[in-house]
Design an enzyme around this catalytic site. Structure first.
Site, PDB file in Angstrom:
ATOM      1  N   ARG A 231       0.812  -1.208   0.000  1.00 55.73           N
ATOM      2  CA  ARG A 231       0.000   0.000   0.000  1.00 55.73           C
ATOM      3  C   ARG A 231       0.849   1.263   0.000  1.00 55.73           C
ATOM      4  NH1 ARG A 231      -2.184  -0.332   4.622  1.00 55.73           N
ATOM      5  NH2 ARG A 231      -1.368   1.548   5.595  1.00 55.73           N
TER       6      ARG A 231
ATOM      7  N   TYR B 151     -14.891  20.032 -13.780  1.00 55.93           N
ATOM      8  CA  TYR B 151     -15.261  18.630 -13.830  1.00 55.93           C
ATOM      9  C   TYR B 151     -16.524  18.361 -13.013  1.00 55.93           C
ATOM     10  CZ  TYR B 151     -14.783  13.555 -13.261  1.00 55.93           C
ATOM     11  OH  TYR B 151     -15.016  12.218 -13.243  1.00 55.93           O
TER      12      TYR B 151
ATOM     13  N   LYS C 115      -7.543   9.529 -19.198  1.00 58.92           N
ATOM     14  CA  LYS C 115      -7.838  10.214 -20.457  1.00 58.92           C
ATOM     15  C   LYS C 115      -6.630  10.173 -21.397  1.00 58.92           C
ATOM     16  CE  LYS C 115     -11.688  11.622 -18.308  1.00 58.92           C
ATOM     17  NZ  LYS C 115     -11.432  11.387 -16.888  1.00 58.92           N
TER      18      LYS C 115
ATOM     19  N   ASP D 168      -5.657  21.347 -12.604  1.00 59.97           N
ATOM     20  CA  ASP D 168      -6.114  20.115 -13.241  1.00 59.97           C
ATOM     21  C   ASP D 168      -5.750  20.211 -14.720  1.00 59.97           C
ATOM     22  OD1 ASP D 168      -7.524  18.074 -14.542  1.00 59.97           O
ATOM     23  OD2 ASP D 168      -9.176  18.134 -13.115  1.00 59.97           O
TER      24      ASP D 168
END
Length: 380
Positions: A54, A110, A204, A179
């Site tokens: 992790r 977004y 994307k 972003d």
């Protein structure tokens, strides 16, 4: 003979195909396969670098190094990869903000940002919003701890002046996160423009094949990056090793994919200018677009997304149904063109006939012919 070339001067294609690769090992692959491990042998004190799955993974390390080389060539930066773009966004917001702080978000960004706002307000964070265009977020910046930019914004494709906003935010004591999903680091480098964080959904354009969920955060500041990395450890928002390996493999073709998609997007936008039924056409790389001047000053490539409006919902849906080379699907940045009527989701302040079109790598003549044919068929 000339001296060795500075790494910062390498071309995008050269950099992308070599980014993050380890030193060559005889009879081993250039990009080692994914490491599937929950735990590692720990001789003596657990000093690392790899102790538990992790926290770290060798496959993540190579991908993070590769993305960092694209985000800020030749510069010391730290990248942290995540299981999704929203995990990356959340890591910055929740690692930097606490009760009593204020954050400025775009109100045209977004679609999941309103969900983030609900959580932040529940935790006692003041959330202010303003549009991306015209650098309007400056009007609500006073006293904020974090300014969140999305440029070009999704889906409206407005652009803000990152340098100006960073300058004003830093003068006011605020951090700046950008972003950069739509542009990718090959289209725009937020850290070079002064931002503290460059954030993206690598689902994307970065990976480009529509088969991965992934995100990343890059920062020059080791302390800021450490906070982001710690949030990943606490939240467990970690990518799978196979996804990370596939993403690293995909980065090698990013310049090829992006150059083709951007050229196709501009050609499509120019073709759409000739259609009377098309209004509200936006593409930052189109001369005459409201964002063109600002985008030209900070973007190296203008992205693969074009947006426009058809007269009504029925017309838009007939258009989408009539396309033969374009999938009716959400998301963007893939090698196959996709388009959708954004109003079907709710949450975006767009007309019912608003189309977000993600332009792929098809032959432009074929793609444009398909779009124009579908537009004509939808008018009947």
């Amino acid at each position: 003979m000339g001296g060795q070339r500075d790494l910062r001067d390498l071309g995008d294609g050269t950099r992308a195909v070599r980014a993050g690769l380890p030193d060559p090992v005889p009879y081993e692959p250039a990009l080692p396969g994914p490491v599937f491990a929950a735990h590692y042998h720990l001789p003596g004190e657990p000093a690392g670098p790899y102790t538990y799955g992790r926290d770290e993974n060798p496959t993540w390390t190579l991908l993070e190094r590769a993305i960092g080389e694209l985000e800020a060539p030749g510069e010391p930066v730290e990248t942290v990869v995540f299981a999704s773009g929203m995990a990356a966004i959340s890591s910055v917001v929740f690692s930097q903000l606490g009760a009593g702080d204020a954050v400025v978000l775009p109100d045209d960004g977004y679609q999941a940002l309103p969900l983030l706002r609900e959580r932040l307000e529940a935790y006692g964070v003041e959330v202010r919003t303003a549009p991306t265009g015209g650098d309007a977020q400056l009007s609500v910046l006073d006293g904020a701890r974090l300014l969140w930019l999305e440029t070009p914004c999704n889906p409206g494709l407005d652009v803000c002046d990152v340098r100006r906003l960073v300058r004003e935010a830093h003068a006011a004591g605020a951090l700046v996160a950008v972003d950069n999903t739509l542009a990718t680091p090959l289209g725009q480098r937020p850290l070079e423009l002064g931002a503290d964080f460059s954030v993206a959904s690598d689902t994307k354009g970065m990976t480009g094949h529509g088969d991965l969920l992934l995100g990343h955060v890059t920062s020059r500041d080791p302390d800021l990056a450490a906070g982001v990395r710690r949030w990943r450890k606490i939240a467990g928002a970690i990518p799978g090793p196979m996804e990370a390996w596939l993403a690293h493999r995909s980065l090698a073709t990013l310049p090829l994919r992006l150059d083709r998609a951007c050229a196709n997007a501009l050609a499509l936008a120019q073709a759409l200018l000739t259609r009377d039924e098309v209004t509200g056409l936006r593409y930052p790389g189109l001369p005459g677009d409201p964002s063109y001047a600002v985008a030209s000053g900070q973007m190296r490539r203008f992205g693969a997304v074009v947006s426009f409006v058809l007269p009504d919902r029925d017309r838009a849906e007939r258009f989408l149904a009539g396309l033969r080379l374009v999938d009716d699907a959400t998301s963007f940045g893939g090698v196959r063109s996709t388009a959708e009527r954004r109003g079907r989701w709710g949450g975006d302040a767009v007309p019912e006939g608003f189309i977000r079109f993600s332009v792929g790598a098809e032959d432009p003549e074929d793609l444009i012919a398909d779009v124009l044919r579908a537009l004509s068929a939808a008018a009947r």
